[in-house]
Scaffold this motif. Structure first.
Motif, PDB file in Angstrom:
ATOM      1  N   THR A 199       0.812  -1.225   0.000  1.00 57.38           N
ATOM      2  CA  THR A 199       0.000   0.000   0.000  1.00 57.38           C
ATOM      3  C   THR A 199       0.844   1.274   0.000  1.00 57.38           C
ATOM      4  O   THR A 199       0.288   2.368   0.107  1.00 57.38           O
ATOM      5  CB  THR A 199      -0.888   0.043   1.264  1.00 57.38           C
ATOM      6  OG1 THR A 199      -0.006   0.056   2.398  1.00 57.38           O
ATOM      7  CG2 THR A 199      -1.823  -1.141   1.350  1.00 57.38           C
ATOM      8  N   ASN A 200       2.177   1.129  -0.095  1.00 56.54           N
ATOM      9  CA  ASN A 200       3.041   2.319  -0.047  1.00 56.54           C
ATOM     10  C   ASN A 200       2.535   3.378  -1.038  1.00 56.54           C
ATOM     11  O   ASN A 200       2.198   3.047  -2.175  1.00 56.54           O
ATOM     12  CB  ASN A 200       4.487   1.956  -0.412  1.00 56.54           C
ATOM     13  CG  ASN A 200       5.064   0.892   0.498  1.00 56.54           C
ATOM     14  OD1 ASN A 200       4.582  -0.232   0.512  1.00 56.54           O
ATOM     15  ND2 ASN A 200       6.074   1.240   1.257  1.00 56.54           N
ATOM     16  N   ILE A 201       2.527   4.631  -0.587  1.00 55.30           N
ATOM     17  CA  ILE A 201       2.053   5.726  -1.444  1.00 55.30           C
ATOM     18  C   ILE A 201       2.901   5.786  -2.726  1.00 55.30           C
ATOM     19  O   ILE A 201       2.386   6.033  -3.811  1.00 55.30           O
ATOM     20  CB  ILE A 201       2.127   7.076  -0.673  1.00 55.30           C
ATOM     21  CG1 ILE A 201       1.265   7.017   0.602  1.00 55.30           C
ATOM     22  CG2 ILE A 201       1.725   8.251  -1.562  1.00 55.30           C
ATOM     23  CD1 ILE A 201      -0.222   6.934   0.404  1.00 55.30           C
ATOM     24  N   ILE A 234       5.254   4.447  11.363  1.00 54.33           N
ATOM     25  CA  ILE A 234       5.040   3.049  11.723  1.00 54.33           C
ATOM     26  C   ILE A 234       3.883   2.477  10.910  1.00 54.33           C
ATOM     27  O   ILE A 234       2.795   3.052  10.886  1.00 54.33           O
ATOM     28  CB  ILE A 234       4.769   2.954  13.241  1.00 54.33           C
ATOM     29  CG1 ILE A 234       6.007   3.550  13.949  1.00 54.33           C
ATOM     30  CG2 ILE A 234       4.499   1.523  13.677  1.00 54.33           C
ATOM     31  CD1 ILE A 234       6.006   3.517  15.402  1.00 54.33           C
ATOM     32  N   ASP A 235       4.171   1.382  10.206  1.00 48.17           N
ATOM     33  CA  ASP A 235       3.135   0.735   9.388  1.00 48.17           C
ATOM     34  C   ASP A 235       2.447  -0.328  10.229  1.00 48.17           C
ATOM     35  O   ASP A 235       3.108  -1.201  10.803  1.00 48.17           O
ATOM     36  CB  ASP A 235       3.763   0.087   8.152  1.00 48.17           C
ATOM     37  CG  ASP A 235       4.438   1.111   7.259  1.00 48.17           C
ATOM     38  OD1 ASP A 235       4.122   2.315   7.395  1.00 48.17           O
ATOM     39  OD2 ASP A 235       5.280   0.717   6.435  1.00 48.17           O
ATOM     40  N   ILE A 236       1.136  -0.237  10.284  1.00 47.28           N
ATOM     41  CA  ILE A 236       0.347  -1.149  11.126  1.00 47.28           C
ATOM     42  C   ILE A 236      -0.781  -1.755  10.292  1.00 47.28           C
ATOM     43  O   ILE A 236      -1.425  -1.055   9.510  1.00 47.28           O
ATOM     44  CB  ILE A 236      -0.242  -0.384  12.340  1.00 47.28           C
ATOM     45  CG1 ILE A 236       0.907   0.057  13.274  1.00 47.28           C
ATOM     46  CG2 ILE A 236      -1.256  -1.234  13.104  1.00 47.28           C
ATOM     47  CD1 ILE A 236       0.460   0.794  14.521  1.00 47.28           C
ATOM     48  N   LEU A 246       4.067  -3.828  10.906  1.00 43.33           N
ATOM     49  CA  LEU A 246       4.699  -4.359   9.693  1.00 43.33           C
ATOM     50  C   LEU A 246       6.088  -3.778   9.499  1.00 43.33           C
ATOM     51  O   LEU A 246       6.969  -4.421   8.931  1.00 43.33           O
ATOM     52  CB  LEU A 246       3.873  -3.996   8.454  1.00 43.33           C
ATOM     53  CG  LEU A 246       2.434  -4.476   8.382  1.00 43.33           C
ATOM     54  CD1 LEU A 246       1.807  -4.014   7.082  1.00 43.33           C
ATOM     55  CD2 LEU A 246       2.380  -5.989   8.500  1.00 43.33           C
ATOM     56  N   ASP A 247       6.283  -2.552   9.943  1.00 43.64           N
ATOM     57  CA  ASP A 247       7.481  -1.830   9.551  1.00 43.64           C
ATOM     58  C   ASP A 247       7.646  -0.601  10.448  1.00 43.64           C
ATOM     59  O   ASP A 247       6.646   0.056  10.775  1.00 43.64           O
ATOM     60  CB  ASP A 247       7.258  -1.368   8.091  1.00 43.64           C
ATOM     61  CG  ASP A 247       8.502  -0.864   7.399  1.00 43.64           C
ATOM     62  OD1 ASP A 247       9.615  -1.168   7.866  1.00 43.64           O
ATOM     63  OD2 ASP A 247       8.347  -0.173   6.362  1.00 43.64           O
ATOM     64  N   VAL A 248       8.875  -0.326  10.861  1.00 39.17           N
ATOM     65  CA  VAL A 248       9.156   0.915  11.590  1.00 39.17           C
ATOM     66  C   VAL A 248      10.189   1.702  10.791  1.00 39.17           C
ATOM     67  O   VAL A 248      11.303   1.229  10.575  1.00 39.17           O
ATOM     68  CB  VAL A 248       9.689   0.642  13.019  1.00 39.17           C
ATOM     69  CG1 VAL A 248      10.020   1.950  13.729  1.00 39.17           C
ATOM     70  CG2 VAL A 248       8.677  -0.161  13.827  1.00 39.17           C
ATOM     71  N   ASN A 249       9.799   2.873  10.340  1.00 37.01           N
ATOM     72  CA  ASN A 249      10.696   3.717   9.551  1.00 37.01           C
ATOM     73  C   ASN A 249      11.257   4.814  10.444  1.00 37.01           C
ATOM     74  O   ASN A 249      10.524   5.696  10.887  1.00 37.01           O
ATOM     75  CB  ASN A 249       9.930   4.364   8.388  1.00 37.01           C
ATOM     76  CG  ASN A 249       9.347   3.314   7.460  1.00 37.01           C
ATOM     77  OD1 ASN A 249      10.017   2.843   6.560  1.00 37.01           O
ATOM     78  ND2 ASN A 249       8.104   2.905   7.715  1.00 37.01           N
ATOM     79  N   SER A 250      12.567   4.735  10.695  1.00 34.54           N
ATOM     80  CA  SER A 250      13.191   5.730  11.569  1.00 34.54           C
ATOM     81  C   SER A 250      13.518   7.007  10.802  1.00 34.54           C
ATOM     82  O   SER A 250      13.915   8.009  11.381  1.00 34.54           O
ATOM     83  CB  SER A 250      14.460   5.155  12.194  1.00 34.54           C
ATOM     84  OG  SER A 250      15.261   4.550  11.200  1.00 34.54           O
TER      85      SER A 250
HETATM   86 MG   LIG Z   1       6.747   0.334   4.991  1.00 32.65          MG
END
Ligand SMILES: [Mg+2]
Ligand SMILES: Nc1ncnc2c1ncn2[C@@H]1O[C@H](COP(=O)(O)OP(=O)(O)O)[C@@H](O)[C@H]1O
Length: 280
Positions: A199-201, A234-236, A246-250
């Motif tokens: 679903t990434n933009i 943070i992807d949830i 699902l993912d943590v983007n720092s």
């Molecule tokens: Mg992601």
């Protein structure tokens, strides 16, 4: 107050927006390319040449392709902290989220739910995963290289020098969430809808407003605290009423959030770092 954005991409949306909002807030902001910095080690003493005097706050964006430039940028971030600058995110935050294996390990150690995952350099090891599942590279972003495996097929391409994560799907519908956390606070929740598995933009996902419940917000805050990321995307995803990370983007980009939700993330960031730096 003067702040510096340390980046590999001085012309990125992030850099441009930070500069724009800092100007509006009357804050001196320099955009500095990591390529224009120097670390000096002389007589056993470490020092830096990076920006003009007066800078107290650094927004560091050290992550890039996995290479020596990234390691250099990480080390520079660490050195800046040791020199007493207020750095966002912290070196430890970047270390805790260096790749998805490290991120998932740290989340699990902190009892934060992630989808069941099998991680291996060998495609043969994914036998025990039942399709459908996601197959993702351990180091990546923006949905690149992610495959949705719908039936058993030859995964021998995954045999070799890179490591893959096979992860059970925790999606019931065609959407998931991007939650932006800053300083222990949720500042935006975006629903991302797509007909694709990712679903990434940047892959065509469409962002819209979502009224998140406390469970989702608390989960995002818990993840950012556990990984020591003061600023995080943070992807949830939600399945069976349970939320999973699902993912943590720092080092999150926020173009999608600003454009879809009309939330001024750049201004929030400038205000946050200035007030934190003044407090310390
Ligand atoms: Mg992601
Ligand atoms: N286990 C999963 N269940 C459901 N959707 C997933 C899963 N893993 C990834 N996705 C989808 O793929 C997208 C990209 O995966 P993610 O782990 O966030 O990697 P990236 O770093 O490339 O953004 C997610 O935002 C989500 O839409």
């Amino acid at each position: 107050m003067a702040i510096a954005v340390l980046t590999h991409k001085p012309l990125s949306y992030f850099s441009r927006r930070l500069l724009e909002e800092a100007n509006k807030e009357g804050v001196n902001c320099q955009i500095v390319d990591f390529k224009n910095t120097v670390i000096l080690i002389k007589d056993g003493k470490i020092s830096l040449k990076a920006f003009e005097n007066g800078v107290k706050v650094i927004l560091s964006r050290p992550k890039t392709t996995l290479n020596s430039l990234m390691l250099y940028a990480m080390f520079l971030t660490k050195t800046l902290e040791e020199e007493g600058f207020y750095v966002l995110n912290s070196f430890q935050g970047y270390l805790n989220t260096l790749d998805k294996v490290i991120t998932y390990r740290n989340l699990s150690l902190n009892k934060i739910p992630i989808p069941d995952s099998v991680i291996s350099p060998s495609g043969r090891m994914f036998d025990e995963m039942n399709p459908p599942f996601f197959l993702k590279p351990t180091y990546g972003s923006r949905g690149r290289g992610i495959m949705f495996i719908e039936d058993f097929r030859d995964l021998s391409f995954a045999e070799g020098r890179s490591v893959w994560i096979a992860q059970s799907s925790v999606r019931e519908e065609n959407w998931d969430l991007r939650v932006v956390v800053l300083g222990g606070r949720v500042i935006a929740v975006m629903k991302r809808t797509s007909e694709k598995p990712v679903t990434n933009i940047s892959q065509g996902g469409v962002g819209s407003f979502f009224e998140a419940n406390e469970e989702v917000k608390e989960l995002a805050i818990k993840a950012s605290n556990a990984l020591k990321c003061e600023f995080a995307g943070i992807d949830i995803s939600i399945k069976g009423g349970n939320a999973f990370i699902l993912d943590v983007n720092s080092q999150p980009d926020f173009k999608g959030v600003e454009e879809s939700l009309k939330i001024n993330i750049a201004r929030e960031l400038i205000r946050h770092v200035c007030s934190e730096a003044n407090r310390n």
